[in-house]
Write a protein that holds these residues in place. Structure first.
Motif, short mmCIF file in Angstrom:
data_model
loop_
_atom_site.label_atom_id
_atom_site.label_comp_id
_atom_site.label_asym_id
_atom_site.label_seq_id
_atom_site.Cartn_x
_atom_site.Cartn_y
_atom_site.Cartn_z
N ALA A 18 30.24 11.23 56.23
CA ALA A 18 30.11 10.57 54.93
C ALA A 18 31.17 9.48 54.77
N VAL A 19 32.40 9.80 55.14
CA VAL A 19 33.49 8.80 55.03
C VAL A 19 33.22 7.62 55.95
N SER A 20 32.84 7.90 57.19
CA SER A 20 32.59 6.84 58.16
C SER A 20 31.40 5.97 57.75
N GLY A 21 30.30 6.62 57.33
CA GLY A 21 29.09 5.88 56.97
C GLY A 21 29.29 4.99 55.76
N ASN A 22 29.93 5.50 54.73
CA ASN A 22 30.13 4.69 53.53
C ASN A 22 31.17 3.60 53.75
N THR A 23 32.21 3.89 54.51
CA THR A 23 33.20 2.85 54.84
C THR A 23 32.56 1.74 55.65
N LEU A 24 31.73 2.11 56.63
CA LEU A 24 31.04 1.11 57.46
C LEU A 24 30.11 0.25 56.61
N PHE B 274 25.72 -6.13 46.83
CA PHE B 274 26.97 -5.88 46.09
C PHE B 274 26.87 -4.53 45.38
N LEU B 275 25.73 -4.27 44.73
CA LEU B 275 25.53 -2.98 44.06
C LEU B 275 25.51 -1.84 45.07
N LEU B 276 24.94 -2.10 46.25
CA LEU B 276 24.94 -1.07 47.30
C LEU B 276 26.36 -0.76 47.76
N SER B 277 27.21 -1.79 47.86
CA SER B 277 28.60 -1.56 48.24
C SER B 277 29.32 -0.72 47.19
N GLN B 278 28.99 -0.93 45.91
CA GLN B 278 29.58 -0.12 44.84
C GLN B 278 29.12 1.33 44.93
N ASP C 51 30.36 6.94 46.45
CA ASP C 51 30.13 8.10 47.34
C ASP C 51 31.38 8.43 48.14
N LEU C 52 32.06 7.39 48.62
CA LEU C 52 33.29 7.60 49.40
C LEU C 52 34.36 8.29 48.56
N MET C 53 34.54 7.83 47.34
CA MET C 53 35.53 8.43 46.46
C MET C 53 35.11 9.83 46.02
N HIS C 54 33.80 10.00 45.79
CA HIS C 54 33.30 11.31 45.33
C HIS C 54 33.58 12.39 46.36
N VAL C 55 33.23 12.13 47.60
CA VAL C 55 33.42 13.14 48.64
C VAL C 55 34.90 13.35 48.94
N SER C 56 35.72 12.32 48.70
CA SER C 56 37.16 12.44 48.95
C SER C 56 37.89 13.14 47.80
N THR C 57 37.22 13.30 46.68
CA THR C 57 37.82 13.96 45.53
C THR C 57 37.84 15.48 45.67
N THR C 58 36.88 16.03 46.40
CA THR C 58 36.70 17.48 46.43
C THR C 58 37.01 18.12 47.80
N ILE C 59 36.48 17.54 48.86
CA ILE C 59 36.57 18.20 50.18
C ILE C 59 37.99 18.30 50.72
N PRO C 60 38.83 17.25 50.66
CA PRO C 60 40.20 17.39 51.20
C PRO C 60 40.99 18.53 50.58
N LYS C 61 40.88 18.71 49.25
CA LYS C 61 41.60 19.81 48.59
C LYS C 61 41.04 21.15 49.04
N MET C 62 39.71 21.24 49.14
CA MET C 62 39.10 22.49 49.61
C MET C 62 39.56 22.81 51.02
N ALA C 63 39.60 21.81 51.89
CA ALA C 63 40.01 22.02 53.28
C ALA C 63 41.49 22.40 53.37
#
Length: 319
Positions: free
Chosen positions: A38-44, A61-65, A70-82
């Motif tokens: 998810a991080v790689s795909g959205n960053t790319l 531009f809207l797709l980049s937003q 999505d990048l921020m969403h997945v980074s908000t929860t998974i790192p703390k869980m891990a």
């Protein structure tokens, strides 16, 4: 009073997703792999849209937003869980829980609004192609992004502030892997029926209004497509909308499952499954759907990779 404030500011305990069994260790490893994808795909996706001038249009531009959300969403929860799983700790501070709640609610609301506004972009592109540059200028695209971010952030700030001002009692154990609203509300002491009803109505509006806009846009699109005489034009129209429609179905389906059911029908397992889908699976699938099904993004990826290979060859020493 001081003692009550100290109690309210104490740490919370996150139940998490996994235990120490081998099966759960495998599932944890799989979750980390999905998170990295998810991080790689959205960053790319974001880098491609920024790097390729052909993608500097309101739609991309809207797709980049969307990818940034999505990048921020997945980074908000998974790192703390891990971190909690690997360290053996299950605590999260009061401030950390409030911050996590604000971020996930902001990003989720912003994505609902943005997906609805993206459907309007598709409506203009198919139903009014000759007026697209006027109706969907860069300024309009920027305003859409600002409205999504700002509107959702204000809504989240209000709910987070009110929720975190309630007194918490009991074990302060959150039966979830992050500070999600339904799980945190269960820890509040006292009668909060009025606030729960308000929050429920707010969730419905934040979901139903975008769904109404999406449905209306696609009703006009379908009507316009059916009037097309060219089979190729119909295929192009459906190809243009299919990626967005798939993403909308995944996202709103998971959100409806999580937030539009009455509280009495919520179980910890159902909450976790729904949250994993829209906070981990959907952010992973979105860039794959748009990259694999969108010719412009796929071509941009090939151009960037082609330039990189050519640059590497030019840097090789001559024999």
């Amino acid at each position: 009073m001081w003692q009550r404030n100290q109690t309210s500011l104490a740490d919370f305990i996150l139940e998490g997703l996994f235990d120490d069994s081998l099966v759960h260790l495998f599932l944890f490893s799989l979750t980390i792999v999905v998170f990295l994808i998810a991080v790689s795909g959205n960053t790319l996706t974001i880098l491609l849209i920024c790097a390729d001038a052909r993608l500097h249009t309101p739609m991309y531009f809207l797709l980049s937003q969307l990818s940034l959300m999505d990048l921020m969403h997945v980074s908000t929860t998974i790192p703390k869980m891990a971190t909690n799983y690997l360290s053996g700790k299950k605590t999260i501070s009061f401030v950390g829980c409030a911050t996590q709640h604000f971020l996930y609610l902001s990003l989720g609301g912003a994505e609902c609004l943005l997906l609805a506004l993206m459907s309007y972009d598709r409506y203009v592109a198919i139903c009014h192609p000759l007026r697209y540059t006027v109706l969907m200028s860069r300024k309009v695209g920027l305003m859409m992004a600002v409205m999504s971010w700002l509107g959702a952030s204000i809504n989240s700030l209000i709910h987070t502030t009110i929720l975190m001002h309630f007194p918490f009692c009991g074990s302060r154990k959150i039966h979830h892997f992050y500070c999600e609203f339904p799980a945190v509300v269960k820890l509040v002491c006292g009668d909060i029926t009025a606030y729960e009803a308000t929050a429920y109505i707010s969730s419905i509006l934040l979901l139903l209004l975008p769904i109404f806009l999406v449905s209306t846009s696609y009703a006009f699109i379908l009507h316009s497509v059916l009037q097309m005489r060219s089979a190729g034009g119909k295929r192009n129209a459906f190809a243009t909308c299919s990626s967005h429609l798939i993403v909308v179905s995944f996202w709103f389906g998971a959100c409806i499952f999580s937030y539009m059911r009455p509280r009495s029908q919520h179980t910890p397992l159902q909450n976790k499954v729904g949250s994993v889908f829209y906070s981990v699976i959907t952010p992973t699938l979105n860039p794959l759907i748009y990259t694999l099904r969108n010719k412009d993004v796929a071509k941009a990826l090939r151009r960037v990779l082609g330039r990189e290979i050519l640059t590497q060859r030019q840097q090789l020493p001559l024999p």
